[in-house]
Design a protein around this motif. Structure first.
Motif, mmCIF file in Angstrom:
data_model
loop_
_atom_site.group_PDB
_atom_site.id
_atom_site.type_symbol
_atom_site.label_atom_id
_atom_site.label_comp_id
_atom_site.label_asym_id
_atom_site.label_seq_id
_atom_site.Cartn_x
_atom_site.Cartn_y
_atom_site.Cartn_z
ATOM 1 N N GLU A 242 22.636 -13.859 26.499
ATOM 2 C CA GLU A 242 23.847 -14.387 27.505
ATOM 3 C C GLU A 242 25.541 -13.805 27.381
ATOM 4 O O GLU A 242 26.018 -14.151 27.883
ATOM 5 C CB GLU A 242 23.662 -15.407 27.738
ATOM 6 C CG GLU A 242 22.878 -16.226 27.816
ATOM 7 C CD GLU A 242 22.109 -16.333 29.371
ATOM 8 O OE1 GLU A 242 22.636 -15.632 30.177
ATOM 9 O OE2 GLU A 242 20.946 -17.751 29.847
ATOM 10 N N ASP B 105 18.904 -18.076 20.358
ATOM 11 C CA ASP B 105 18.117 -17.677 19.894
ATOM 12 C C ASP B 105 16.729 -15.580 20.120
ATOM 13 O O ASP B 105 16.164 -16.165 21.229
ATOM 14 C CB ASP B 105 16.901 -18.245 21.322
ATOM 15 C CG ASP B 105 15.320 -18.813 21.193
ATOM 16 O OD1 ASP B 105 15.186 -17.994 20.566
ATOM 17 O OD2 ASP B 105 15.158 -19.466 22.389
ATOM 18 N N ALA C 7 23.983 -21.595 28.662
ATOM 19 C CA ALA C 7 24.933 -20.574 28.011
ATOM 20 C C ALA C 7 24.925 -19.333 29.356
ATOM 21 O O ALA C 7 26.039 -19.103 30.009
ATOM 22 C CB ALA C 7 24.581 -19.657 27.217
ATOM 23 N N ASP C 8 24.550 -19.890 30.804
ATOM 24 C CA ASP C 8 24.281 -19.004 31.797
ATOM 25 C C ASP C 8 25.488 -19.525 32.977
ATOM 26 O O ASP C 8 25.305 -19.147 33.928
ATOM 27 C CB ASP C 8 22.747 -19.298 32.563
ATOM 28 C CG ASP C 8 22.526 -19.970 32.753
ATOM 29 O OD1 ASP C 8 23.372 -21.201 32.938
ATOM 30 O OD2 ASP C 8 21.433 -20.083 33.491
ATOM 31 N N LYS D 35 11.749 -22.658 43.080
ATOM 32 C CA LYS D 35 12.358 -23.246 41.172
ATOM 33 C C LYS D 35 12.088 -24.957 42.084
ATOM 34 O O LYS D 35 12.061 -25.939 41.114
ATOM 35 C CB LYS D 35 13.453 -22.862 40.819
ATOM 36 C CG LYS D 35 13.734 -22.909 39.750
ATOM 37 C CD LYS D 35 14.788 -22.361 39.589
ATOM 38 C CE LYS D 35 15.301 -22.746 37.996
ATOM 39 N NZ LYS D 35 15.514 -22.282 37.693
ATOM 40 N N THR E 206 17.132 -15.857 34.666
ATOM 41 C CA THR E 206 16.312 -17.071 34.376
ATOM 42 C C THR E 206 15.876 -16.280 33.160
ATOM 43 O O THR E 206 14.659 -15.450 33.363
ATOM 44 C CB THR E 206 15.382 -18.083 35.159
ATOM 45 O OG1 THR E 206 15.143 -19.186 34.852
ATOM 46 C CG2 THR E 206 14.977 -17.209 35.758
ATOM 47 N N LYS E 207 15.646 -17.515 31.782
ATOM 48 C CA LYS E 207 14.560 -17.646 31.274
ATOM 49 C C LYS E 207 13.235 -17.366 30.472
ATOM 50 O O LYS E 207 12.349 -17.447 30.531
ATOM 51 C CB LYS E 207 15.202 -17.698 29.695
ATOM 52 C CG LYS E 207 16.222 -17.161 29.406
ATOM 53 C CD LYS E 207 16.867 -15.012 29.407
ATOM 54 C CE LYS E 207 17.435 -14.205 29.219
ATOM 55 N NZ LYS E 207 19.257 -15.173 29.838
HETATM 56 N N1 UDP Z 1 17.040 -19.844 26.650
HETATM 57 C C1 UDP Z 1 16.774 -19.577 25.164
HETATM 58 N N2 UDP Z 1 15.912 -19.255 24.782
HETATM 59 C C2 UDP Z 1 14.513 -18.864 25.123
HETATM 60 C C3 UDP Z 1 15.273 -19.374 26.517
HETATM 61 C C4 UDP Z 1 15.909 -19.567 27.582
HETATM 62 O O1 UDP Z 1 18.431 -20.504 24.383
HETATM 63 O O2 UDP Z 1 13.812 -18.779 24.712
HETATM 64 C C5 UDP Z 1 18.499 -20.565 26.948
HETATM 65 C C6 UDP Z 1 19.081 -19.288 28.147
HETATM 66 O O3 UDP Z 1 19.689 -19.037 27.624
HETATM 67 C C7 UDP Z 1 19.719 -20.288 28.991
HETATM 68 C C8 UDP Z 1 19.217 -22.152 28.121
HETATM 69 O O4 UDP Z 1 19.021 -21.482 27.438
HETATM 70 O O5 UDP Z 1 20.667 -20.944 28.114
HETATM 71 C C9 UDP Z 1 18.693 -22.840 29.621
HETATM 72 O O6 UDP Z 1 18.175 -21.217 30.084
HETATM 73 P P1 UDP Z 1 17.881 -20.899 31.821
HETATM 74 O O7 UDP Z 1 19.105 -19.710 32.292
HETATM 75 O O8 UDP Z 1 16.956 -19.366 31.134
HETATM 76 O O9 UDP Z 1 16.781 -21.778 32.551
HETATM 77 P P2 UDP Z 1 17.104 -22.209 34.077
HETATM 78 O O10 UDP Z 1 18.008 -22.365 34.009
HETATM 79 O O11 UDP Z 1 16.693 -21.184 34.635
HETATM 80 O O12 UDP Z 1 16.312 -23.616 34.220
#
Ligand code: UDP
Ligand code: MG
Length: 317
Positions: A12, A41, A93-94, A130, A204-205
Protein backbone atom coordinates in the motif's frame (compact mmCIF):
# COMPACT_ATOMS: atom_id res chain seq x y z
CA UNK A 1 -1.79 6.58 26.46
CA UNK A 2 -5.28 7.25 25.08
CA UNK A 3 -5.20 5.66 21.70
CA UNK A 4 -3.41 3.03 19.62
CA UNK A 5 -4.12 2.86 15.92
CA UNK A 6 -3.21 -0.40 14.22
CA UNK A 7 -2.92 -0.47 10.43
CA UNK A 8 -2.24 -3.81 8.69
CA UNK A 9 -0.96 -3.32 5.18
CA UNK A 10 0.23 -5.22 2.18
CA UNK A 11 1.57 -3.33 -0.84
CA UNK A 12 0.00 0.00 0.00
CA UNK A 13 2.98 2.31 -0.56
CA UNK A 14 0.92 4.82 -2.54
CA UNK A 15 -1.71 5.27 0.13
CA UNK A 16 0.53 5.45 3.18
CA UNK A 17 1.76 9.08 3.13
CA UNK A 18 -1.77 10.40 2.62
CA UNK A 19 -3.21 8.08 5.26
CA UNK A 20 -0.55 8.95 7.80
CA UNK A 21 -0.97 12.68 7.31
CA UNK A 22 -4.73 12.35 7.70
CA UNK A 23 -4.57 10.24 10.87
CA UNK A 24 -1.96 12.51 12.41
CA UNK A 25 -4.01 15.62 11.70
CA UNK A 26 -7.18 14.14 13.20
CA UNK A 27 -5.63 12.80 16.40
CA UNK A 28 -3.64 15.97 17.01
CA UNK A 29 -6.74 18.11 16.59
CA UNK A 30 -8.53 15.93 19.13
CA UNK A 31 -5.56 16.18 21.51
CA UNK A 32 -5.05 12.45 22.06
CA UNK A 33 -1.87 10.89 23.32
CA UNK A 34 -1.42 8.15 20.75
CA UNK A 35 0.68 5.70 18.80
CA UNK A 36 0.27 4.44 15.25
CA UNK A 37 1.44 0.91 14.57
CA UNK A 38 1.94 -0.05 10.93
CA UNK A 39 2.23 -3.76 10.39
CA UNK A 40 3.78 -4.43 7.01
CA UNK A 41 2.56 -7.87 6.04
CA UNK A 42 5.50 -8.73 3.79
CA UNK A 43 4.93 -6.07 1.13
CA UNK A 44 6.89 -6.40 -2.10
CA UNK A 45 6.61 -2.70 -2.96
CA UNK A 46 8.10 0.32 -1.19
CA UNK A 47 5.72 0.25 1.77
CA UNK A 48 8.44 -0.47 4.29
CA UNK A 49 10.73 2.32 3.17
CA UNK A 50 7.77 4.70 3.30
CA UNK A 51 7.12 3.65 6.90
CA UNK A 52 10.80 4.08 7.76
CA UNK A 53 10.66 7.59 6.29
CA UNK A 54 7.56 8.48 8.32
CA UNK A 55 9.11 7.16 11.51
CA UNK A 56 12.19 9.36 11.11
CA UNK A 57 10.22 12.52 11.67
CA UNK A 58 7.58 11.23 14.08
CA UNK A 59 8.16 9.03 17.11
CA UNK A 60 4.45 8.27 17.48
CA UNK A 61 4.89 5.92 14.55
CA UNK A 62 5.93 2.31 14.97
CA UNK A 63 6.58 -0.16 12.20
CA UNK A 64 6.61 -3.94 12.26
CA UNK A 65 7.64 -5.85 9.18
CA UNK A 66 6.84 -9.50 8.50
CA UNK A 67 9.34 -11.58 6.63
CA UNK A 68 6.68 -12.70 4.18
CA UNK A 69 2.97 -12.21 3.53
CA UNK A 70 1.04 -13.99 6.27
CA UNK A 71 -2.38 -12.36 5.93
CA UNK A 72 -4.43 -9.69 7.58
CA UNK A 73 -5.28 -11.69 10.71
CA UNK A 74 -1.68 -12.40 11.78
CA UNK A 75 -0.85 -8.75 11.04
CA UNK A 76 -3.65 -7.56 13.31
CA UNK A 77 -2.71 -10.09 15.97
CA UNK A 78 0.88 -8.89 15.96
CA UNK A 79 -0.23 -5.28 16.31
CA UNK A 80 -2.62 -6.18 19.12
CA UNK A 81 0.19 -7.80 21.13
CA UNK A 82 2.06 -4.51 21.14
CA UNK A 83 -0.63 -1.86 21.70
CA UNK A 84 -0.51 0.26 24.83
CA UNK A 85 -3.40 2.69 24.38
CA UNK A 86 -6.60 2.39 26.40
CA UNK A 87 -8.61 2.35 23.20
CA UNK A 88 -7.40 0.48 20.14
CA UNK A 89 -8.60 1.37 16.65
CA UNK A 90 -7.89 -0.70 13.57
CA UNK A 91 -8.12 0.68 10.07
CA UNK A 92 -7.29 -0.48 6.55
CA UNK A 93 -4.37 1.17 4.84
CA UNK A 94 -6.06 1.73 1.48
CA UNK A 95 -7.86 4.97 2.44
CA UNK A 96 -11.25 3.23 2.22
CA UNK A 97 -11.76 3.85 5.95
CA UNK A 98 -11.92 7.44 7.08
CA UNK A 99 -9.71 8.55 10.01
CA UNK A 100 -12.33 11.24 10.70
CA UNK A 101 -14.33 8.59 12.55
CA UNK A 102 -11.62 8.08 15.18
CA UNK A 103 -12.82 10.64 17.67
CA UNK A 104 -16.41 9.41 17.77
CA UNK A 105 -15.32 5.77 17.99
CA UNK A 106 -13.05 6.67 20.89
CA UNK A 107 -15.92 8.43 22.64
CA UNK A 108 -18.25 5.46 22.21
CA UNK A 109 -15.77 3.14 23.90
CA UNK A 110 -14.75 5.48 26.70
CA UNK A 111 -18.06 7.18 27.49
CA UNK A 112 -20.78 4.84 26.31
CA UNK A 113 -18.93 1.85 27.69
CA UNK A 114 -18.72 -0.29 24.55
CA UNK A 115 -16.18 -3.11 24.57
CA UNK A 116 -16.11 -3.12 20.78
CA UNK A 117 -17.57 -0.81 18.17
CA UNK A 118 -17.62 -2.14 14.63
CA UNK A 119 -17.76 0.17 11.66
CA UNK A 120 -20.66 -0.25 9.27
CA UNK A 121 -20.09 0.79 5.67
CA UNK A 122 -23.71 1.80 5.27
CA UNK A 123 -23.08 3.33 1.88
CA UNK A 124 -20.42 1.29 0.14
CA UNK A 125 -18.20 2.18 -2.77
CA UNK A 126 -17.30 -1.29 -3.93
CA UNK A 127 -18.30 -3.21 -7.07
CA UNK A 128 -21.60 -5.14 -6.99
CA UNK A 129 -19.73 -8.43 -7.27
CA UNK A 130 -18.47 -7.72 -3.79
CA UNK A 131 -21.39 -6.01 -2.07
CA UNK A 132 -23.94 -8.68 -2.97
CA UNK A 133 -22.12 -11.72 -1.57
CA UNK A 134 -21.17 -9.58 1.42
CA UNK A 135 -24.85 -9.12 2.27
CA UNK A 136 -25.35 -12.88 2.28
CA UNK A 137 -22.18 -13.35 4.27
CA UNK A 138 -23.25 -10.90 6.96
CA UNK A 139 -26.70 -12.46 7.22
CA UNK A 140 -25.11 -15.86 7.85
CA UNK A 141 -22.66 -14.44 10.35
CA UNK A 142 -25.54 -12.81 12.22
CA UNK A 143 -27.35 -16.15 12.45
CA UNK A 144 -24.34 -18.07 13.69
CA UNK A 145 -23.01 -15.50 16.11
CA UNK A 146 -26.26 -14.07 17.44
CA UNK A 147 -24.79 -10.58 17.04
CA UNK A 148 -26.94 -7.96 15.36
CA UNK A 149 -24.24 -6.38 13.23
CA UNK A 150 -24.55 -5.27 9.61
CA UNK A 151 -20.90 -5.39 8.64
CA UNK A 152 -18.70 -7.92 10.40
CA UNK A 153 -15.69 -7.47 8.17
CA UNK A 154 -15.31 -3.69 8.32
CA UNK A 155 -11.64 -2.82 8.77
CA UNK A 156 -12.49 0.16 10.93
CA UNK A 157 -13.18 -0.96 14.49
CA UNK A 158 -12.58 0.32 18.00
CA UNK A 159 -11.85 -1.81 21.05
CA UNK A 160 -11.23 -1.47 24.73
CA UNK A 161 -7.63 -2.62 25.13
CA UNK A 162 -8.63 -5.57 27.28
CA UNK A 163 -10.59 -6.99 24.35
CA UNK A 164 -7.69 -7.19 21.92
CA UNK A 165 -5.48 -8.68 24.61
CA UNK A 166 -8.04 -11.43 25.25
CA UNK A 167 -8.66 -12.65 21.72
CA UNK A 168 -6.51 -14.46 19.23
CA UNK A 169 -7.01 -13.50 15.60
CA UNK A 170 -5.59 -16.28 13.41
CA UNK A 171 -6.03 -17.70 9.90
CA UNK A 172 -8.69 -15.48 8.32
CA UNK A 173 -10.56 -14.83 11.52
CA UNK A 174 -10.33 -11.03 11.16
CA UNK A 175 -13.75 -11.33 9.52
CA UNK A 176 -15.28 -12.46 12.77
CA UNK A 177 -13.57 -10.37 15.42
CA UNK A 178 -16.90 -9.29 16.99
CA UNK A 179 -17.83 -12.97 17.30
CA UNK A 180 -14.41 -13.77 18.80
CA UNK A 181 -14.95 -10.98 21.32
CA UNK A 182 -18.37 -12.35 22.19
CA UNK A 183 -16.96 -15.83 22.69
CA UNK A 184 -14.30 -14.31 24.96
CA UNK A 185 -17.09 -12.91 27.13
CA UNK A 186 -17.43 -9.30 26.00
CA UNK A 187 -21.10 -8.40 25.79
CA UNK A 188 -21.22 -4.73 24.97
CA UNK A 189 -20.70 -4.85 21.22
CA UNK A 190 -22.08 -2.07 19.05
CA UNK A 191 -21.74 -0.55 15.65
CA UNK A 192 -21.45 2.84 14.06
CA UNK A 193 -22.24 3.81 10.49
CA UNK A 194 -18.99 5.05 8.97
CA UNK A 195 -17.98 6.80 5.79
CA UNK A 196 -16.51 4.62 3.10
CA UNK A 197 -14.61 5.50 -0.05
CA UNK A 198 -13.65 3.71 -3.22
CA UNK A 199 -10.12 2.38 -3.31
CA UNK A 200 -7.88 5.15 -4.55
CA UNK A 201 -4.60 3.33 -5.16
CA UNK A 202 -3.71 -0.30 -5.70
CA UNK A 203 -6.11 -3.25 -5.83
CA UNK A 204 -7.98 -5.41 -3.38
CA UNK A 205 -5.93 -8.19 -1.80
CA UNK A 206 -8.75 -10.70 -1.47
CA UNK A 207 -10.37 -12.54 -4.39
CA UNK A 208 -13.59 -14.57 -4.58
CA UNK A 209 -11.95 -17.25 -2.46
CA UNK A 210 -12.77 -15.02 0.49
CA UNK A 211 -16.39 -16.08 0.37
CA UNK A 212 -15.75 -19.81 0.44
CA UNK A 213 -13.07 -19.54 3.09
CA UNK A 214 -15.25 -17.14 5.00
CA UNK A 215 -18.08 -19.65 5.33
CA UNK A 216 -15.79 -22.49 6.30
CA UNK A 217 -14.17 -20.34 8.96
CA UNK A 218 -17.55 -19.37 10.32
CA UNK A 219 -18.60 -23.00 10.69
CA UNK A 220 -15.27 -23.84 12.32
CA UNK A 221 -15.65 -20.98 14.74
CA UNK A 222 -19.19 -21.96 15.65
CA UNK A 223 -18.15 -25.58 16.15
CA UNK A 224 -14.99 -24.93 18.16
CA UNK A 225 -16.60 -22.33 20.37
CA UNK A 226 -19.49 -24.64 21.24
CA UNK A 227 -17.85 -28.04 21.27
CA UNK A 228 -14.10 -27.41 21.16
CA UNK A 229 -13.65 -28.43 24.78
CA UNK A 230 -16.31 -31.13 24.84
CA UNK A 231 -16.43 -32.87 21.44
CA UNK A 232 -18.38 -35.78 22.88
CA UNK A 233 -21.40 -33.52 23.35
CA UNK A 234 -21.51 -33.13 19.59
CA UNK A 235 -20.44 -36.53 18.32
CA UNK A 236 -22.13 -38.41 21.15
CA UNK A 237 -25.54 -36.93 20.40
CA UNK A 238 -25.25 -37.58 16.66
CA UNK A 239 -23.88 -41.06 17.33
CA UNK A 240 -26.72 -41.91 19.70
CA UNK A 241 -29.35 -40.78 17.20
CA UNK A 242 -27.72 -42.78 14.41
CA UNK A 243 -27.33 -45.85 16.56
CA UNK A 244 -30.92 -45.68 17.76
CA UNK A 245 -32.22 -45.40 14.20
CA UNK A 246 -30.11 -48.42 13.27
CA UNK A 247 -31.23 -50.34 16.32
CA UNK A 248 -34.93 -49.70 15.71
CA UNK A 249 -34.50 -50.83 12.10
CA UNK A 250 -32.77 -53.97 13.36
CA UNK A 251 -35.66 -54.74 15.70
CA UNK A 252 -38.07 -54.37 12.77
CA UNK A 253 -35.98 -56.69 10.60
CA UNK A 254 -35.80 -59.32 13.32
CA UNK A 255 -39.48 -59.02 14.17
CA UNK A 256 -40.49 -59.51 10.55
CA UNK A 257 -38.14 -62.46 10.25
CA UNK A 258 -39.42 -64.16 13.39
CA UNK A 259 -43.03 -63.51 12.39
CA UNK A 260 -42.45 -65.04 8.99
CA UNK A 261 -40.76 -68.09 10.49
CA UNK A 262 -43.69 -68.62 12.88
CA UNK A 263 -46.31 -68.13 10.16
CA UNK A 264 -47.84 -71.30 8.72
CA UNK A 265 -47.13 -70.49 5.06
CA UNK A 266 -43.51 -71.59 5.07
CA UNK A 267 -42.91 -70.61 1.46
CA UNK A 268 -43.42 -66.87 2.19
CA UNK A 269 -40.14 -66.30 4.00
CA UNK A 270 -38.43 -63.21 2.57
CA UNK A 271 -34.67 -62.84 2.96
CA UNK A 272 -33.67 -60.15 5.46
CA UNK A 273 -31.54 -58.58 2.74
CA UNK A 274 -34.69 -57.82 0.76
CA UNK A 275 -35.91 -55.44 3.45
CA UNK A 276 -34.88 -51.74 3.29
CA UNK A 277 -34.71 -51.80 7.09
CA UNK A 278 -31.80 -54.21 6.87
CA UNK A 279 -29.69 -51.57 5.12
CA UNK A 280 -30.90 -48.81 7.40
CA UNK A 281 -29.91 -50.82 10.47
CA UNK A 282 -26.52 -51.63 8.96
CA UNK A 283 -25.57 -48.05 8.07
CA UNK A 284 -27.19 -46.55 11.17
CA UNK A 285 -25.29 -48.76 13.58
CA UNK A 286 -21.98 -48.46 11.77
CA UNK A 287 -22.24 -44.68 11.51
CA UNK A 288 -23.35 -44.44 15.14
CA UNK A 289 -20.35 -46.42 16.33
CA UNK A 290 -18.00 -44.36 14.16
CA UNK A 291 -19.38 -41.10 15.51
CA UNK A 292 -18.95 -42.33 19.07
CA UNK A 293 -15.36 -43.32 18.38
CA UNK A 294 -14.71 -39.89 16.83
CA UNK A 295 -16.10 -38.34 19.99
CA UNK A 296 -13.81 -40.46 22.17
CA UNK A 297 -10.78 -39.53 20.09
CA UNK A 298 -11.78 -35.87 20.32
CA UNK A 299 -12.02 -36.13 24.10
CA UNK A 300 -8.61 -37.81 24.27
CA UNK A 301 -7.09 -34.97 22.26
CA UNK A 302 -8.69 -32.33 24.46
CA UNK A 303 -7.58 -34.09 27.62
CA UNK A 304 -3.98 -34.39 26.48
CA UNK A 305 -3.53 -30.98 24.94
CA UNK A 306 -2.37 -27.98 26.87
CA UNK A 307 -4.81 -25.21 27.54
CA UNK A 308 -7.80 -27.42 28.20
CA UNK A 309 -8.80 -24.97 30.91
CA UNK A 310 -9.04 -21.75 28.99
CA UNK A 311 -10.64 -18.91 30.83
CA UNK A 312 -9.91 -15.24 31.12
CA UNK A 313 -9.98 -13.69 34.58
CA UNK A 314 -11.69 -10.33 34.65
CA UNK A 315 -10.86 -9.07 38.13
CA UNK A 316 -9.30 -10.30 41.32
CA UNK A 317 -9.41 -8.99 44.87
N1 UDP B 1 -3.92 -6.71 3.98
C1 UDP B 1 -2.86 -7.28 4.70
N2 UDP B 1 -2.41 -8.52 4.35
C2 UDP B 1 -2.97 -9.25 3.34
C3 UDP B 1 -4.06 -8.69 2.64
C4 UDP B 1 -4.51 -7.43 2.98
O1 UDP B 1 -2.34 -6.65 5.62
O2 UDP B 1 -2.52 -10.36 3.07
C5 UDP B 1 -4.40 -5.38 4.33
C6 UDP B 1 -4.52 -4.44 3.14
O3 UDP B 1 -3.27 -3.83 2.85
C7 UDP B 1 -5.54 -3.45 3.63
C8 UDP B 1 -6.48 -4.32 4.47
O4 UDP B 1 -5.72 -5.47 4.81
O5 UDP B 1 -4.97 -2.47 4.46
C9 UDP B 1 -7.75 -4.67 3.73
O6 UDP B 1 -7.43 -5.25 2.47
P1 UDP B 1 -8.22 -4.89 1.13
O7 UDP B 1 -8.47 -3.43 1.06
O8 UDP B 1 -7.50 -5.52 -0.01
O9 UDP B 1 -9.59 -5.66 1.39
P2 UDP B 1 -11.04 -5.20 0.92
O10 UDP B 1 -11.21 -3.74 1.22
O11 UDP B 1 -11.10 -5.50 -0.54
O12 UDP B 1 -11.96 -6.06 1.75
MG1 MG C 1 -10.06 -2.16 0.99
Amino acid sequence: MDLSIVVPLYNEANSLPELNAWITRVVNEAGFSYEIIYVDDGSEDDSWSVICGLRQTDSHIHGIRFRRNYGKSPALHCGFRRVEGEVVITMDADLQDSPDEVQELYRMVQEEGYDLVSGWKKKRYDPLSKTLPTKLFNATARKFSGLKLHDFNCGLKAYRREVVKSIEVYNDMHRYIPYLAKIAGFRHIGEKAVQHQARKYGTTKFGVSRFFNGYLDLITLWFTSRFGKKPMHFFGVLGTIMFLVGFIALVIVLAVKVASILSPEGSLRPLVTNSPFFYISLTGMILGTQLFLTGFIGELIVRNSSGRNTYVIREEL
